[in-house]
Each structure stands twice: as structure tokens, then as C-alpha cells.
Design a protein around this motif. Structure first.
Motif, PDB file in Angstrom:
ATOM      1  N   VAL A 293      43.779 -94.321 -30.396  1.00 56.98           N
ATOM      2  CA  VAL A 293      42.856 -93.613 -29.502  1.00 56.98           C
ATOM      3  C   VAL A 293      43.377 -93.596 -28.067  1.00 56.98           C
ATOM      4  O   VAL A 293      43.267 -92.597 -27.362  1.00 56.98           O
ATOM      5  CB  VAL A 293      41.457 -94.271 -29.536  1.00 56.98           C
ATOM      6  CG1 VAL A 293      40.513 -93.557 -28.594  1.00 56.98           C
ATOM      7  CG2 VAL A 293      40.900 -94.234 -30.933  1.00 56.98           C
ATOM      8  N   ASN A 297      46.105 -88.324 -26.388  1.00 54.32           N
ATOM      9  CA  ASN A 297      45.922 -87.313 -25.352  1.00 54.32           C
ATOM     10  C   ASN A 297      47.263 -86.615 -25.135  1.00 54.32           C
ATOM     11  O   ASN A 297      48.269 -87.005 -25.719  1.00 54.32           O
ATOM     12  CB  ASN A 297      45.400 -87.943 -24.058  1.00 54.32           C
ATOM     13  CG  ASN A 297      46.222 -89.152 -23.660  1.00 54.32           C
ATOM     14  OD1 ASN A 297      47.436 -89.084 -23.553  1.00 54.32           O
ATOM     15  ND2 ASN A 297      45.552 -90.282 -23.466  1.00 54.32           N
ATOM     16  N   SER A 436      30.764 -76.484 -28.105  1.00 52.69           N
ATOM     17  CA  SER A 436      32.111 -76.309 -28.630  1.00 52.69           C
ATOM     18  C   SER A 436      32.219 -77.019 -29.969  1.00 52.69           C
ATOM     19  O   SER A 436      32.040 -78.227 -30.054  1.00 52.69           O
ATOM     20  CB  SER A 436      33.136 -76.879 -27.653  1.00 52.69           C
ATOM     21  OG  SER A 436      34.332 -77.171 -28.335  1.00 52.69           O
ATOM     22  N   ASP A 439      35.169 -79.573 -30.041  1.00 49.97           N
ATOM     23  CA  ASP A 439      34.887 -80.856 -29.399  1.00 49.97           C
ATOM     24  C   ASP A 439      33.945 -81.701 -30.243  1.00 49.97           C
ATOM     25  O   ASP A 439      34.098 -82.912 -30.340  1.00 49.97           O
ATOM     26  CB  ASP A 439      34.259 -80.642 -28.016  1.00 49.97           C
ATOM     27  CG  ASP A 439      35.308 -80.261 -26.985  1.00 49.97           C
ATOM     28  OD1 ASP A 439      36.502 -80.319 -27.335  1.00 49.97           O
ATOM     29  OD2 ASP A 439      34.931 -79.915 -25.858  1.00 49.97           O
ATOM     30  N   GLY A 443      36.759 -83.725 -31.725  1.00 50.91           N
ATOM     31  CA  GLY A 443      36.846 -84.639 -30.584  1.00 50.91           C
ATOM     32  C   GLY A 443      36.122 -85.947 -30.837  1.00 50.91           C
ATOM     33  O   GLY A 443      36.519 -87.011 -30.363  1.00 50.91           O
ATOM     34  N   THR A 444      35.035 -85.879 -31.612  1.00 47.80           N
ATOM     35  CA  THR A 444      34.237 -87.071 -31.872  1.00 47.80           C
ATOM     36  C   THR A 444      34.989 -88.098 -32.699  1.00 47.80           C
ATOM     37  O   THR A 444      34.617 -89.273 -32.708  1.00 47.80           O
ATOM     38  CB  THR A 444      32.917 -86.656 -32.572  1.00 47.80           C
ATOM     39  OG1 THR A 444      32.339 -85.592 -31.833  1.00 47.80           O
ATOM     40  CG2 THR A 444      31.927 -87.796 -32.635  1.00 47.80           C
ATOM     41  N   ASN A 446      37.605 -89.614 -32.152  1.00 46.71           N
ATOM     42  CA  ASN A 446      37.975 -90.740 -31.286  1.00 46.71           C
ATOM     43  C   ASN A 446      36.849 -91.757 -31.190  1.00 46.71           C
ATOM     44  O   ASN A 446      37.083 -92.965 -31.196  1.00 46.71           O
ATOM     45  CB  ASN A 446      38.309 -90.243 -29.876  1.00 46.71           C
ATOM     46  CG  ASN A 446      39.756 -89.814 -29.757  1.00 46.71           C
ATOM     47  OD1 ASN A 446      40.610 -90.287 -30.509  1.00 46.71           O
ATOM     48  ND2 ASN A 446      40.043 -88.929 -28.824  1.00 46.71           N
ATOM     49  N   SER A 447      35.617 -91.253 -31.088  1.00 44.68           N
ATOM     50  CA  SER A 447      34.469 -92.153 -30.972  1.00 44.68           C
ATOM     51  C   SER A 447      34.175 -92.855 -32.288  1.00 44.68           C
ATOM     52  O   SER A 447      33.638 -93.958 -32.300  1.00 44.68           O
ATOM     53  CB  SER A 447      33.228 -91.380 -30.534  1.00 44.68           C
ATOM     54  OG  SER A 447      33.389 -90.935 -29.219  1.00 44.68           O
ATOM     55  N   SER A 450      36.813 -95.639 -32.463  1.00 41.49           N
ATOM     56  CA  SER A 450      36.535 -96.738 -31.540  1.00 41.49           C
ATOM     57  C   SER A 450      35.173 -97.366 -31.802  1.00 41.49           C
ATOM     58  O   SER A 450      34.806 -98.351 -31.174  1.00 41.49           O
ATOM     59  CB  SER A 450      36.624 -96.248 -30.098  1.00 41.49           C
ATOM     60  OG  SER A 450      35.593 -95.328 -29.833  1.00 41.49           O
ATOM     61  N   GLU A 452      32.259 -96.071 -31.222  1.00 40.75           N
ATOM     62  CA  GLU A 452      31.289 -95.704 -30.195  1.00 40.75           C
ATOM     63  C   GLU A 452      30.120 -94.908 -30.787  1.00 40.75           C
ATOM     64  O   GLU A 452      29.009 -94.981 -30.302  1.00 40.75           O
ATOM     65  CB  GLU A 452      32.011 -94.864 -29.138  1.00 40.75           C
ATOM     66  CG  GLU A 452      31.393 -94.874 -27.781  1.00 40.75           C
ATOM     67  CD  GLU A 452      31.671 -96.172 -27.035  1.00 40.75           C
ATOM     68  OE1 GLU A 452      30.933 -96.436 -26.107  1.00 40.75           O
ATOM     69  OE2 GLU A 452      32.607 -96.917 -27.404  1.00 40.75           O
ATOM     70  N   LYS A 453      30.412 -94.124 -31.822  1.00 40.30           N
ATOM     71  CA  LYS A 453      29.350 -93.330 -32.442  1.00 40.30           C
ATOM     72  C   LYS A 453      29.335 -93.596 -33.947  1.00 40.30           C
ATOM     73  O   LYS A 453      30.371 -93.953 -34.527  1.00 40.30           O
ATOM     74  CB  LYS A 453      29.593 -91.836 -32.212  1.00 40.30           C
ATOM     75  CG  LYS A 453      29.273 -91.385 -30.806  1.00 40.30           C
ATOM     76  CD  LYS A 453      29.429 -89.879 -30.651  1.00 40.30           C
ATOM     77  CE  LYS A 453      29.307 -89.473 -29.185  1.00 40.30           C
ATOM     78  NZ  LYS A 453      29.871 -88.161 -28.906  1.00 40.30           N
TER      79      LYS A 453
END
Lengths: 474, 298
Positions: A293, A297, A436, A439, A443-444, A446-447, A450, A452-453
Motif C-alpha cells: 500500500v 502510487n 467515480s 475510485d 481505489g478502496t 488500499n483501504s 490496510s 481501514e474499511k
């Protein structure tokens, strides 16, 4: 008094000269990038282009042939710029009187969009969807593209087959060519390449591990590798989850389900099939290399790809350009690229691989529309396709893969053992402010990795985005 | 005769300033006006399909959680970077200009270097420093922490915005330090001498002499801080994280870019531009008002 008059005059001329710089439309094209400076990837060269002299001065020989200038703008991708100038020359040779004015750049949208905003459009543009500046998507959403359905029935210049018969079946039936999902073609498919999972075949051989063919075998391999400090999975950036997720969706629910997802059918993302895909990616997140993660980028994605070369991770979703991209990178002893389709989501089902292809289109405001269509039809001729193939770009024309080198044959042979080819991404909608799908859906990840979600939050957010986009579909 | 001369003079002045005024009008006023105008339309940026939607873009913005998060991030950056940079720049400037330390010029140059580097270079440097496995930061921390899981400076969503703050502070300190040093140099030496005689220590001198006398300079730099933070944060985010992971470092200019281009919502992007414009103007005015003091003369 005389002196005053003089100063006034001087000041006046100062103001006047100032405007000289602003006004006046340059009769020269904004960019007529010929092969000579097209290959330089220097941004500064753009500024020079305005002054570069056009070397294709109007031919004088044949007065009876109608003189035409075709403005072609092409994205300079990994295949290089030379093939474009070669194709343009070949097109000029077969079409007397036509001058191709070529603009090639790695950031082609930055080069052509200022003059497009001022109403000066290129005739043909080769630029895929999915770029950050999203020029192709924007024009699609604005309904500013020319319909290409009649190109399918055109004869390929210099041959006696129609475009429809020449192109590999299936390419013209996708949302990647018919963006509104209504069967009307707006994009011509160009340069296809399969996306799948790249892995380190050398490492698997060395450890005596078999290449997994199902997800259960995949998790087993992941546990085995974990004991040796090797991660099962990594990804360059979450953007690469598009092809991967598309393949999983198709494998989970078949092509009808896939198309329902891509056209934002109500509740489709809350269905069992979608849940399977979300859960699978979430499980894969547990097996993902821990630093992924942090490097996912634009600055650090090659570090993630390097993990495969360094024997620190085994699988990575990517496209056929990866070995070329990492050609100069250091690697572990005995390293060898392996490439496979995404294993089946359902037990006993078929694996799948997303076929990425680029697009060529004609702006509705283009001047030479007929010649532009002729140019697109020409793209599928044996002559043009062979020129492209020399640079490794494969046109969706039958038999092209025979002309490739061995490495590339391996990649394009991915479908030979029964994997389904998945094509086309999300349907185009009118722009929805602040929403979007890319995204939200990719994009999620990554979360998720990690922590996060949660998967439920993710699934809910995707369904919400899908709801909003469905309303904007026409 | 006198009247005529005066008239001719104003015509002359008018003609002389005309080029600048016209340029300013064409390149500043008109584009700004256009941003405000476009924010009232639904438009993709290319075609002629402009649809007037009034304030709809703004009402959507207020409900857009991604925008609100990017707003929060921007404010966090402006506050953290301004406070820390200003404090450090003042301290370093005071030390270098007041204390007799060796290599004064050397430090001045060293501190200023980051300012010459482009943001892309700085981002590359910090990407290397923050690298989870081979980066300098984790290698040094590893001495104290041992072999625990590496800290993901650019991967941990709670941490990543502060990683940006550090890079931005590092970049900005030198510039402001040189500015403060310049104004500190104009404070008369006699004031410090008499303070010495009165028995004031250096810290007291800093707060009672240096700070009040360079106050106007500090006020000016505060506006600089706000404007440059908003602009630079976009460049840093673009080069270092691109708003990731999962939007954790999105600032309002990067969000505006995403909406105006990637999401084909040009009008919506311009609405964000209007908010940024008003926000930076408002904040500068507020800070200017709050820091207003009677100017002290030497």
C-alpha cells in the motif's frame, strides 16, 4: 509638444505590439510532429513543434487528385512513435493526394486539447480510455464522437474483406467499442493485450511448488509461501484492479452478469456473485505483501513490481507490457516470467482474462470525416498491422500473433487453455459530480488491505455509486 | 496652461500603465471571472453542451464527503505547515543572525537549498526516505524499535498526511528563514546592547525586541504561507501520493483536478475553484485582521 507626441506614439506602439503576440490564428497546425522529434519524450519539444517546418509540402504532380490533409493524433505508448510515422507514410503512399499530419506525444491530451477547446479538432485520434486526463471519456460523455458503425461495413483499403470480417469476432460487441451499451460503435479497437497474473516461474520451480489453477490451491500456496517469508500477492497500484476485477466478475457470474455490472443494473453489486468477488479480493488482501500500500502510487509502483523480481511476492496483476517495463531491473537468480489467466471463481468454472485494448475514434467536429473513416479501416489492413506488429503492438486481426516473438506468443496464448476473454469496461454515463466508479471500486482496495474499511462498507459504497451512475445513463 | 499640462500628464500616465492594466485584465481578471461563471454550469469542458444549473454544483459540493475530506486535509496542512514552519524559521533565523555561531553562511545555504529544488525532486527524495523497507527513516527507527513491522509512512492512512506535512516544512523553512533574517538585520544593534546592559537574556530579547520589530514582516509571510500551502500541497500530493491511499491525502486542488478532468465535470471543478478562491482570500483577510498591531518604529 513634439516630444510629448513622440512619447505618446512610442507608448501607443508598445501597446499595439503587445497585441500582435496575442492575436492572429497561426495558419500552421498547432503541432505537426514528424517522426524526427516525435521520438523525443522531452516535454520541451512540444514548444518547438509550433515552429517545426512541415516537410510534407503539397505534392505538385497530380492535379486531378483531390488534395486532402488528414490530421491524426496518436498517443505514444510503450510501443514507441516510429510505427506511427511508418503507418502514416504507407497510408499516404496508398492514398495519393492525402497528406497525413501526425501528432504523437506521450501526453497527447495536453497537446491537442487546447486547440480542441478553441474548436480546432484532429480528424482521427488514437487514445485509449482509462487515462488520468480522461479526454476520451469526456468526449464520450459529452456525445462529441462520430458514430463508426458504417466503418464496420467498409472494405479494408487494398483488400477485399470488410472491416467487420477482418477483426477477430467479439471485439465490436463490447462496451469498449460501444460505450453507451446500445450497439452503436464509437471506438475502433486497437492493439489488444491480455491482462492476467504475472508470477515468478523460476521461484515456483526452485521451491517445487505447482502453479495454482484454482483459488483453493492459491490460498494453500499462500500459506506455504508465508512460512518462508514470501507473500502471495502484490499489486502496482489499485488502478490495476480494473482488469483483475473484470475478469473475476465474469468468471463469477458469466458474461450476462458482467454486462449487468458494467451497465449499473440495480442491486447487481449486492448480489451473491458480486459478494463472491468482493470476498475473494478481501481474502487476497490478507495475503498481500505488507509494504504494497505504501508504494501503490505513481512514484512507487515499480517497487511493488520489483517484489516479484526479488522473490518477495509471487503474483501480481498486470498486462503484457510488464516484462518490457521491468527489463532493466535487477532480479533474483533463475528468475523467469510466468503469466496465467485469473483462476475460476466458481469450482469447476472457467478461468478468465481481461483483454485490454486501446481505442481510435473520430471527433464529431472533425473536418475530414470520410478520410478519417478510411484511415481507421486501413488500420486493419495486413500492411498496417504488420508495421504495428514489428513494434509489438498487436491489432485485433486474425493471425497476427504468429508474427510475434516467443515471449509475446506465451502472453497471447493465455486463452489457449480455455480461459474466457473478457472485454469492455463500464458503460459511459453523463458525468456525475463527485462520483467515480474507479475510485470506489478499485481505489478502496488500499483501504481493504490496510484494514481501514470492511468489505460490507466497500460493497455498499459501490452499490451507491452504481445507483447514482445508473440514473445518469441514457 | 496648467490645466492643459495636467491633462496631458494624466494621458501620458494612462498610456504608460495601459499595457500592464490590459495584460492584467486579460490574464487575471477575465479568467477569474470565467471560473466564477463556469461554476454555475454543468459542462464537460469540450463540447458546446453547457447547461446552466445555478448553484447546484455548490449544493452538491456540500454533500460530497470526498470534497469535505479534501477540505479537512487542506486545512490541516495549512495549519500544521504554517505553525511549525514559522516557529522553526524564526528560531533558526534568530540563532543564525543573533548568536555568533561558526559557519553562519554555510547553514544559510543549507537551509535554502530545498527551496531551489523542484517539488518533483523533493518528492523523489522523500519517497526514498519514507520507503518502508530500505528507507532512511525506518532504518534509523529500526535501531530503537527492533524488527517489528515497518512503519508505512505513505501507506498508513492516519499517518500519510503528516508525512506530507514533514516534506512541506522541510521545503519551506529555508525561504522564510532568509526572509526573517533580512528583516532581523535591520533591527538596530543598539537596542540589543542596551537590553544586555539591563540584564535581559537572549530569549527575552527575542520576544521583546526582535519579534515586535519584525512583526510587519511576519504578517506578510502569513499570507504567503496560506497561498503557498494551498498551491504546493497540490504539487506534493500529485508527485508523492496522488491523493492515495484511497483518498487519504486528497487536498482540494487535487480533488478539483480529478473532478474537472478525470471525472469530466468541468463545471463542478470550477465550483471547487471558487470555494478555494474564497477560502484563501477569506483566510488571508482573517489572519491579516487578527495580527494587526500598531507598527513599532526603531
Amino acid at each position: 509638444m513634439k516630444r510629448k507626441l513622440l512619447t505618446l506614439l512610442l507608448a501607443g506602439s508598445m501597446t499595439a505590439t503587445m497585441f500582435a503576440g496575442c492575436g492572429g490564428n497561426d495558419p500552421e497546425p498547432a503541432t505537426d510532429n514528424n517522426a524526427s522529434n516525435a521520438s523525443t519524450d522531452d516535454d520541451a519539444s512540444k514548444a518547438d513543434d509550433n515552429n517545426s517546418v512541415e516537410d510534407t509540402s503539397a505534392p505538385e504532380e497530380d492535379a486531378s487528385v483531390e488534395e486532402q490533409t488528414l490530421k491524426v493524433a496518436a498517443f505514444e505508448g510503450g510501443y514507441g512513435a516510429d510505427m506511427w510515422s511508418e503507418v502514416a507514410e504507407a497510408f499516404e503512399a496508398s492514398h495519393p493526394g492525402v497528406t497525413v499530419e501526425l501528432t504523437i506525444d506521450k501526453k497527447i491530451e495536453d497537446v491537442i486539447s487546447p486547440s480542441m477547446k478553441a474548436g480546432d479538432y484532429p480528424d482521427v485520434v488514437h487514445l485509449a480510455t482509462g487515462r488520468e486526463a480522461a479526454l476520451t471519456e469526456t468526449l464520450t460523455k459529452e456525445k462529441a464522437l462520430l458514430e463508426l458503425t458504417d466503418v464496420l461495413d467498409m472494405t479494408v483499403p487494398g483488400e477485399d474483406v470488410t472491416v467487420k470480417d477482418k477483426v477477430i469476432p467479439g471485439f465490436f460487441d463490447t462496451l469498449g467499442t460501444n460505450p453507451y451499451g446500445d450497439g452503436v460503435t464509437y471506438y475502433a479497437p486497437m492493439f489488444y493485450s491480455p491482462c492476467g497474473l504475472f508470477y515468478n516461474a523460476g521461484l515456483l520451480k526452485e521451491k517445487g511448488w505447482d502453479v495454482p489453477t484454482t483459488w483453493d490451491e492459491m490460498w494453500e500456496l499462500g500459506d506455504k509461501a508465508k512460512e518462508e517469508g514470501i507473500a502471495l500477492f502484490t499489486y502496482p497500484t489499485t488502478g490495476y484492479f480494473d482488469a483483475f476485477t473484470y475478469a473475476l466478475l465474469d468468471s463469477a457470474g458469466g458474461s450476462d452478469f458482467y454486462n449487468s455490472c458494467m451497465t449499473y443494473e440495480d442491486g447487481i453489486w449486492e448480489s451473491d456473485n458480486a459478494k463472491k468477488v468482493f470476498d475473494l479480493i478481501a481474502k487476497l488482501a490478507e495475503y498481500t505483501e505488507s509494504s504494497t500500500v505504501a508504494n501503490a502510487n505513481d512514484q512507487g509502483f515499480t517497487k511493488n513490481q520489483q517484489l516479484i523480481l526479488d522473490n518477495k511476492a509471487i503474483f501480481c496483476p498486470n498486462g503484457t507490457w510488464l516484462p518490457g517495463e521491468m527489463a532493466e531491473a535487477p532480479r533474483a537468480d533463475g528468475f523467469e516470467w510466468g503469466f496465467m489467466a485469473v483462476p475460476a471463481v466458481n469450482e469447476g468454472g472457467k478461468g478468465s482474462s481481461f483483454t485490454f485494448f486501446e481505442q481510435m475514434w473520430i471527433p464529431a467536429a472533425a473536418e475530414n470525416q470520410d478520410m478519417a473513416k478510411e484511415f481507421i479501416a486501413y488500420m486493419y489492413s495486413d500492411e498496417a498491422a504488420s508495421i504495428f506488429a514489428k513494434s509489438g503492438a498487436v491489432q485485433p486481426v486474425a493471425g497476427m500473433t504468429d508474427q510475434l516473438d516467443d515471449d509475446n506468443k506465451l502472453f497471447y496464448g493465455i486463452y489457449d487453455n480455455g480461459a474466457t476473454a473478457v472485454m469492455g469496461g463500464f458503460a459511459s454515463t453523463a458525468p456525475v459530480e463527485g462520483v467515480s466508479m474507479a475510485d470506489t471500486l478499485f481505489g478502496t482496495v488500499n483501504s481493504i488491505v490496510s484494514g481501514e474499511k470492511t468489505v460490507d462498507e466497500w460493497q455498499k459504497a459501490v452499490e451507491e455509486a452504481s445507483d447514482q451512475l445508473r440514473e445518469a445513463m441514457e | 496652461m496648467n490645466v492643459k499640462k495636467g491633462k496631458a500628464r494624466s494621458i501620458f500616465i494612462g498610456v504608460c500603465v495601459a499595457p500592464a492594466v490590459i495584460l492584467f485584465f486579460i490574464f487575471m481578471i477575465i479568467p477569474t471571472f470565467n471560473v466564477f461563471k463556469m461554476s454555475l454550469y454543468k459542462w464537460g469542458g469540450y463540447s458546446n453542451n453547457k447547461e446552466f444549473v445555478g448553484f447546484e454544483n455548490f449544493s452538491k459540493l456540500m454533500q460530497d464527503t470526498n470534497f469535505l475530506r479534501s477540505f479537512q486535509n487542506s486545512i490541516l496542512l495549512v495549519v500544521c505547515v504554517t505553525v511549525v514552519t514559522m516557529a522553526l524559521a524564526l528560531i533558526f533565523a534568530a540563532i543564525i543572525s543573533r548568536e555568533k555561531i561558526k559557519g553562519e553562511n554555510f547553514f544559510r545555504v543549507i537551509f535554502y537549498i530545498p527551496n531551489i529544488l523542484s517539488v518533483v525532486v523533493i518528492s523523489a527524495i522523500f519517497a526514498a526516505i519514507y520507503d518502508p523497507t530500505t528507507g532512511m527513516l525506518n532504518s534509523i527507527l529500526g535501531i530503537f524499535r527492533g524488527d517489528k513491522d515497518p512503519i508505512l509512512w505513505l501507506g498508513d492512512q492516519k499517518l500519510v498526511i503528516f508525512s506530507l506535512v514533514i516534506a512541506m516544512i522541510w521545503q519551506a523553512i529555508g525561504y522564510y528563514m532568509v526572509m526573517y533574517m533580512a528583516s532581523m538585520a535591520s533591527v538596530p544593534e543598539s537596542l540589543y546592547e542596551s537590553a544586555d546592559l539591563e540584564g535581559a537574556n537572549h530569549v527575552q530579547q527575542f520576544f521583546s525586541i526582535t519579534l515586535p520589530l519584525i512583526w510587519t514582516n511576519i504578517r506578510t509571510t502569513l499570507s504567503f504561507f496560506i497561498i503557498s500551502c494551498i498551491n504546493l500541497s497540490f504539487q506534493f500530493v500529485k508527485a508523492l501520493t496522488n491523493g492515495g491511499p484511497d483518498g487519504a491525502t486528497e487536498v482540494f486542488l487535487s480533488y478539483m483536478y480529478k473532478q474537472a478532468y478525470t471525472n469530466s465535470s468541468y463545471g463542478y471543478g470550477m465550483a471547487i475553484g471558487v470555494i478555494v478562491f474564497l477560502f484563501s482570500f477569506g483566510l488571508s483577510a482573517l489572519v491579516n485582521l487578527a495580527t494587526k498591531r500598531e507598527p513599532l518604529e526603531f
